[in-house]
Design an enzyme around this catalytic site. Structure first.
Site, mmCIF file in Angstrom:
data_model
loop_
_atom_site.group_PDB
_atom_site.id
_atom_site.type_symbol
_atom_site.label_atom_id
_atom_site.label_comp_id
_atom_site.label_asym_id
_atom_site.label_seq_id
_atom_site.Cartn_x
_atom_site.Cartn_y
_atom_site.Cartn_z
ATOM 1 N N SER A 133 10.071 -1.764 -3.449
ATOM 2 C CA SER A 133 9.033 -2.626 -2.785
ATOM 3 C C SER A 133 8.174 -1.491 -2.005
ATOM 4 O O SER A 133 6.874 -1.760 -1.815
ATOM 5 C CB SER A 133 9.444 -3.566 -1.817
ATOM 6 O OG SER A 133 10.384 -3.027 -0.781
ATOM 7 N N HIS A 166 9.695 -8.392 -6.517
ATOM 8 C CA HIS A 166 8.440 -7.880 -6.723
ATOM 9 C C HIS A 166 8.154 -7.740 -8.030
ATOM 10 O O HIS A 166 7.306 -6.882 -8.493
ATOM 11 C CB HIS A 166 8.421 -6.562 -6.077
ATOM 12 C CG HIS A 166 8.340 -6.756 -4.482
ATOM 13 N ND1 HIS A 166 7.115 -6.790 -3.766
ATOM 14 C CD2 HIS A 166 9.247 -6.611 -3.530
ATOM 15 C CE1 HIS A 166 7.511 -7.080 -2.523
ATOM 16 N NE2 HIS A 166 8.837 -6.773 -2.285
ATOM 17 N N LYS A 224 6.831 -14.859 -3.022
ATOM 18 C CA LYS A 224 5.820 -13.745 -3.532
ATOM 19 C C LYS A 224 4.871 -14.414 -4.588
ATOM 20 O O LYS A 224 4.087 -15.280 -4.217
ATOM 21 C CB LYS A 224 6.279 -12.407 -3.785
ATOM 22 C CG LYS A 224 7.308 -11.829 -2.729
ATOM 23 C CD LYS A 224 7.867 -10.570 -3.110
ATOM 24 C CE LYS A 224 8.689 -9.844 -1.766
ATOM 25 N NZ LYS A 224 8.708 -10.224 -0.670
#
Length: 394
Positions: free
Chosen positions: A182, A210, A241
């Protein structure tokens, strides 16, 4: 007693402040999006994990509103007592189908998922071999297990193989990696990792927070991107996310793994069930993600445009193709000043410094979204040029 302890805490806080490392939270008004309201100003937002721009999507908001009427506000309990609704089971099934796994279990967050998986599955006879740049939730989860712990340098396959050899006497070995790191935007070399896992009879666990939703042909994440979807044993990830941007996490993989987590994973057994509105919104987000091919292409194009413009302007970027684009400054105080100047110029970003990243590697982590326009990206780059010109080097 608190007087002495208060002074001790005050000294630590003063040291953090003096080193230019103090982190201040900034309030925003209204929903998350490519533009947000900070105070009385509209600013361009380039620091959210809102990769597909779904955090304020009308279909997700409508699903969450409807869930309040149909399912209520909360379950007021944990799953195995009285806290499972049909929609929770549906979301787990949908995630399994989307990821290509046998079963999935929901947690309140991916931090909780990572906090529950290692202690449950691995004991003192086992070995956990972890990438040095893995997320804090993986690190903390591994610490809860009695298994032997090994670490290898980021994406260093020679060192990973050496650790596997050192752990040859373990009952079970598991290689643990982020799918995307990340702070750097680097994609883990999953094919090489799986090859080593096959060679040394090890399991593979990937935290794909991610990547899930926007990497790979269908958005199923780094295992799909790297062609190893059938070779990864355990996937953890977040709903917070690309998959709607709210909260919640999961562990997905072989049926027996998920079934044992339901029996023994402490964050699952002792934390309230994921709120009904989040479950409903996440189901709507999956509907959108499964039809988001154009958005995934646009996200990649936006990342490439930003990288090329920043490189032309002379900025130091970490290499890669991910929409996480670290702009390197090195000095923590300078980085904080540039971030503050960028906000004054109408661009919302965050400076990252120690202990989030190593000392001397302070950066502004820019994050692109499919919702950004070319005009907004060019405005962001222009603001970087102006801001760095206004800040004096340390």
């Amino acid at each position: 007693m608190y007087g002495a302890f208060k002074a001790h805490l005050g000294e630590q806080l003063a040291e953090i402040e003096g080193a230019g490392l103090f982190k201040r939270e900034r309030g925003i008004a209204g929903p998350q999006g490519p533009e947000i309201t900070v105070g009385d100003s509209q600013v361009l937002n380039f620091c959210a994990n809102n990769y597909l721009g779904l955090a304020d999507h009308p279909a997700i908001v409508a699903a969450a509103h409807s869930a309040l009427d149909e399912w209520g506000y909360g379950l007021a309990s944990v799953r195995f007592i009285c806290g499972t609704q049909d929609q929770h089971l549906e979301l787990e099934s949908r995630l399994s189908s989307f990821l290509g796994t046998e079963e999935t279990i929901l947690f309140a967050s991916c931090f909780d998922a990572n906090g529950g998986v290692f202690e449950t599955l691995f004991g003192a006879e086992d070995a956990i071999i972890s990438d040095a740049l893995n997320h804090a939730s993986l690190i903390d989860g591994i610490r809860l297990s009695k298994a032997r712990r090994y670490r290898y340098a980021n994406c260093d396959m020679a060192e990973l193989e050496a650790r596997l050899q050192e752990a040859a006497d373990a009952r079970f070995r598991v290689i643990v990696t982020d799918g995307v790191f990340s702070m750097d935007g680097f994609v883990a070399p999953l094919e090489a990792i799986c090859d080593l896992a096959d060679k040394y009879d090890a399991l593979v666990l990937v935290d794909d927070s991610h990547a899930v939703g926007f990497m790979g042909e269908t958005g199923a994440g780094t295992p799909e991107l790297c062609g190893v979807a059938d070779r990864v044993d355990i996937l953890t990830g977040t709903l917070g996310k690309a998959l709607g941007g709210a909260s919640g996490g999961y562990v997905s993989g072989h049926g027996e793994i998920v079934q044992l987590l339901r029996q023994r994973a402490r964050p699952y057994l002792f934390s309230n069930t994921l709120a009904p509105t989040i479950v409903a919104g996440s189901l709507a987000a999956l509907d959108l993600v499964e039809q988001a091919g154009d958005a995934r292409v646009r996200l990649q194009e936006n990342a490439q445009l930003f990288r090329s413009l920043m490189a032309e302007a002379g900025f130091e970027l970490l290499p890669g193709n991910h929409p996480i684009v670290p702009v390197m400054f090195g000095d923590a105080a300078v980085t904080a000043q540039v971030a503050a100047e960028l906000q004054r110029l109408g661009v919302f970003v965050t400076a990252f410094s120690f202990p989030v990243v190593p000392r001397g590697e302070a950066r502004i982590r820019v994050q692109l979204s499919a919702a950004h326009t070319e005009e907004q990206i060019r405005a962001c780059v222009a603001a970087f040029v102006t801001a760095t010109g206004a800040v004096q080097p340390a």
